[in-house]
Design an enzyme around this catalytic site. Structure first.
Site, mmCIF file in Angstrom:
data_model
loop_
_atom_site.group_PDB
_atom_site.id
_atom_site.type_symbol
_atom_site.label_atom_id
_atom_site.label_comp_id
_atom_site.label_asym_id
_atom_site.label_seq_id
_atom_site.Cartn_x
_atom_site.Cartn_y
_atom_site.Cartn_z
ATOM 1 N N LYS A 206 62.257 -95.703 -121.546
ATOM 2 C CA LYS A 206 61.271 -96.414 -122.382
ATOM 3 C C LYS A 206 61.733 -96.464 -123.835
ATOM 4 O O LYS A 206 61.665 -97.501 -124.482
ATOM 5 C CB LYS A 206 59.914 -95.712 -122.252
ATOM 6 C CG LYS A 206 58.782 -96.425 -122.982
ATOM 7 C CD LYS A 206 57.441 -96.226 -122.302
ATOM 8 C CE LYS A 206 56.893 -94.821 -122.455
ATOM 9 N NZ LYS A 206 56.388 -94.554 -123.804
ATOM 10 N N ARG B 289 63.919 -99.979 -128.228
ATOM 11 C CA ARG B 289 64.936 -100.119 -129.280
ATOM 12 C C ARG B 289 65.901 -101.266 -128.990
ATOM 13 O O ARG B 289 66.359 -101.955 -129.913
ATOM 14 C CB ARG B 289 65.706 -98.795 -129.440
ATOM 15 C CG ARG B 289 64.852 -97.718 -130.134
ATOM 16 C CD ARG B 289 65.438 -96.342 -129.913
ATOM 17 N NE ARG B 289 64.803 -95.288 -130.687
ATOM 18 C CZ ARG B 289 63.646 -94.692 -130.392
ATOM 19 N NH1 ARG B 289 62.973 -95.072 -129.302
ATOM 20 N NH2 ARG B 289 63.163 -93.734 -131.139
ATOM 21 N N ARG C 252 45.204 -92.965 -132.810
ATOM 22 C CA ARG C 252 46.379 -92.166 -133.194
ATOM 23 C C ARG C 252 46.755 -92.356 -134.666
ATOM 24 O O ARG C 252 46.552 -93.427 -135.222
ATOM 25 C CB ARG C 252 47.557 -92.512 -132.254
ATOM 26 C CG ARG C 252 47.217 -92.158 -130.811
ATOM 27 C CD ARG C 252 48.327 -92.512 -129.856
ATOM 28 N NE ARG C 252 49.517 -91.709 -130.080
ATOM 29 C CZ ARG C 252 50.664 -91.895 -129.441
ATOM 30 N NH1 ARG C 252 50.765 -92.866 -128.546
ATOM 31 N NH2 ARG C 252 51.693 -91.125 -129.689
ATOM 32 N N SER D 126 59.555 -85.919 -135.437
ATOM 33 C CA SER D 126 59.163 -87.152 -134.749
ATOM 34 C C SER D 126 60.265 -88.201 -134.822
ATOM 35 O O SER D 126 60.631 -88.676 -135.906
ATOM 36 C CB SER D 126 57.878 -87.713 -135.380
ATOM 37 O OG SER D 126 57.655 -89.033 -134.905
ATOM 38 N N ASP E 186 57.485 -85.108 -124.095
ATOM 39 C CA ASP E 186 56.659 -85.865 -123.149
ATOM 40 C C ASP E 186 56.557 -85.175 -121.786
ATOM 41 O O ASP E 186 55.854 -85.671 -120.896
ATOM 42 C CB ASP E 186 57.240 -87.272 -122.957
ATOM 43 C CG ASP E 186 57.105 -88.108 -124.230
ATOM 44 O OD1 ASP E 186 56.171 -87.846 -125.023
ATOM 45 O OD2 ASP E 186 57.942 -88.999 -124.436
ATOM 46 N N ARG F 105 50.995 -90.221 -118.588
ATOM 47 C CA ARG F 105 51.654 -88.973 -118.136
ATOM 48 C C ARG F 105 50.636 -87.970 -117.584
ATOM 49 O O ARG F 105 50.963 -87.165 -116.717
ATOM 50 C CB ARG F 105 52.495 -88.373 -119.263
ATOM 51 C CG ARG F 105 53.595 -89.334 -119.710
ATOM 52 C CD ARG F 105 54.763 -88.675 -120.383
ATOM 53 N NE ARG F 105 55.527 -89.669 -121.126
ATOM 54 C CZ ARG F 105 56.436 -90.496 -120.597
ATOM 55 N NH1 ARG F 105 56.757 -90.416 -119.322
ATOM 56 N NH2 ARG F 105 57.068 -91.387 -121.344
HETATM 57 C C1 S3P Z 1 59.538 -91.508 -128.743
HETATM 58 C C2 S3P Z 1 59.378 -90.363 -129.451
HETATM 59 C C3 S3P Z 1 58.395 -89.327 -129.107
HETATM 60 C C4 S3P Z 1 57.845 -89.502 -127.690
HETATM 61 C C5 S3P Z 1 57.543 -90.925 -127.357
HETATM 62 C C6 S3P Z 1 58.784 -91.791 -127.514
HETATM 63 C C7 S3P Z 1 60.530 -92.503 -129.212
HETATM 64 O O1 S3P Z 1 57.328 -89.391 -130.040
HETATM 65 O O2 S3P Z 1 56.686 -88.714 -127.509
HETATM 66 O O3 S3P Z 1 57.075 -91.035 -126.023
HETATM 67 O O4 S3P Z 1 60.899 -93.396 -128.446
HETATM 68 O O5 S3P Z 1 60.973 -92.377 -130.368
HETATM 69 P P1 S3P Z 1 57.454 -88.603 -131.447
HETATM 70 O O6 S3P Z 1 58.787 -88.918 -131.957
HETATM 71 O O7 S3P Z 1 56.368 -89.127 -132.335
HETATM 72 O O8 S3P Z 1 57.266 -87.156 -131.079
#
Ligand code: S3P
Length: 450
Positions: A28, A33, A129, A174, A327, A403
């Site tokens: 995903k 990206r 969020r 993050s 995740d 999830r």
């Molecule tokens: C992701 C980063 C994570 C993850 C999300 C996908 C990404 O979130 O939980 O499912 O693709 O950069 P955070 O970076 O906010 O923890």
């Protein structure tokens, strides 16, 4: 509450041994990206193995709204005719990112340094969020954002007309925030620097390099210092999206807890920023063989041979590991229920701001299934009952969280009594073939609330 109207209850029943091959869909994070970087390049990016989950389809739609041409050629095969860095046009309508935090945060970053205005919204989960974690650093470029109280969607973002480069140390681990800043930095002059104390998934950095940006990552005592030179001309790429290790986690964990199982899960990423769950499972005593290590789509991958593991032990999962398995805690808490002893998951407060408050959602659902759980703001503790030990016989609330939905269905495949979920509809966001794939392995799923 359902993501898109009518809730779809589903029940998982104690299942026979799971056997066969579980080919999970594309990653995903990399799929989002590939579309976004494709839109930032000049010329045609070709993508294979794209995850056709709702989250990614929403990002594809958004890229069209900003002026890129996105074409679907066949299963997983897409192309993006990019508009170049700074080439986004102003969308004519609100951008609806559905359930996807990654989608909305990365796209906000991408448009933040182009002088256009866009309004973003999402489903009831996404509208709860926090977006301030992204709009605060974006304001340093000169971007303005006007959202609801607490930095919630709907939110209007006004891109900076004369962006300045930014140096920013991430206050939270993050990858979404890191990526939003790097994407904004693409259209700022000079060097944008992001510092991360704990490494998070590095797909944006890998892809920026692949598309021809000048980017360096220096490991220092402060953490990773990532430096991007702005205003490059990105070259279109062929992107082969590897399979998603976060989706692979569901069949892998199901096989570990369903008696007699023996499955193969091909092409699972071994990227060190994503593999914390697999490390943890091995420490717990899981029988996983990592076969044929190789590189696919620029990511290290292996085929996982996974067998039922009746004598897994609870462990202490260190806080430093959290970003590499953020995740995967919901499904780990299910596996921990079928291990003996206690599993302590530390440093997991970020779970409270995911698609749902995942600590609360798992704790309440597992308690309903007869487990003893302890939690505080930053910790989740599961007291395991060993192989086959979860009583089950309950309905878990999924809170528009894919999830959580999949985790409780996996629990029901090994619990003494069936486990139901109130709504399976969110599963399409990340794993649209979940039901068919799991029943193909021998799982028993029914469309009802037991
Ligand atoms: C992701 C980063 C994570 C993850 C999300 C996908 C990404 O979130 O939980 O499912 O693709 O950069 P955070 O970076 O906010 O923890």
């Amino acid at each position: 509450m359902s993501a898109h109207g009518t809730a779809q209850p589903m029940t998982a029943h104690k299942s026979g041994p799971l056997k066969g091959t579980a080919a999970v869909p594309g990653d995903k994070s990399i799929s989002h990206r590939a579309l976004i970087f494709g839109a930032m390049a000049i010329g045609e990016t070709r993508i294979t193995g794209l995850l056709e989950g709702q989250d990614v389809l929403d990002t594809a739609k958004a890229m069209q709204a900003f002026g890129a041409t996105v074409t679907h050629h066949g299963p997983g095969a897409w192309s993006v005719q990019g508009v170049g860095v700074g080439g986004f046009r102003e969308p004519a309508d609100v951008i609806d990112c559905g359930n996807s935090g990654t989608g909305v945060r990365l796209i906000m970053g991408t448009m933040a340094t182009t002088p256009i205005t866009a309004t973003f919204t999402g489903d009831a989960s996404l509208r709860k969020r926090p977006m301030g974690r992204v709009t605060d650093p974006l304001s340093l470029f000169g971007t303005q954002a006007y959202g609801r109280n607490g930095g919630r969607l709907p939110m209007t973002v006004v891109g900076a007309a004369n962006p300045v480069p930014v140096r920013y140390a991430l206050p939270v681990a993050s990858a979404q925030v890191k990526s939003a800043i790097l994407l904004a930095g693409l259209n700022a002059p000079g060097q944008t620097v992001v510092i991360e104390k704990e490494p998070t998934r590095d797909h944006s950095e890998r892809m920026l390099l692949g598309f021809g940006a000048a980017l360096s990552v220096e490991k220092t005592s402060e953490g990773n210092v990532i430096t991007l030179t702005g205003q490059p001309e990105l070259r279109p790429q062929s992107v082969a999206v590897p399979r998603d290790p976060s989706s692979a986690a569901f069949p892998v964990c199901a096989a570990l807890i369903v008696e007699g199982s023996d499955i193969l899960v091909p092409g699972v990423s071994q990227n060190l920023t994503r593999n914390g769950l697999y490390l943890t499972l091995v420490e717990m005593g899981a029988d996983i063989e990592f076969q044929n290590p190789r590189t696919e789509g620029g990511e290290p991958v292996a085929d996982l041979r996974v067998r039922f593991s009746g004598d897994m032990k609870g462990i202490d999962v260190p806080a430093e590991r959290a970003p590499s398995m953020i995740d995967e805690y919901p499904i780990l808490s299910v596996v921990a229920s079928f291990a003996t002893g206690t599993t302590v998951m530390r440093g997991v407060k970020e779970l409270r701001v995911k698609e749902s408050d995942r600590i609360d959602a798992m704790a309440r659902g597992l308690e309903a299934c007869g487990m003893r759980i302890e939690e505080d703001q930053d910790t989740l503790i599961v007291h395991g009952l060993g192989a086959g030990g979860m009583p089950g016989g309950a309905t878990a609330k999924t809170h528009i969280d894919h999830r959580i939905a999949m985790s409780f269905l996996i629990a029901g495949m090994a619990a003494k009594k069936p486990v139901s979920i109130d709504d399976a509809s969110p599963i399409v966001t990340s794993f649209p073939i979940f039901e068919g794939l799991m029943t193909g392995l021998g799982a028993v799923l029914t469309h009802d609330a037991d």
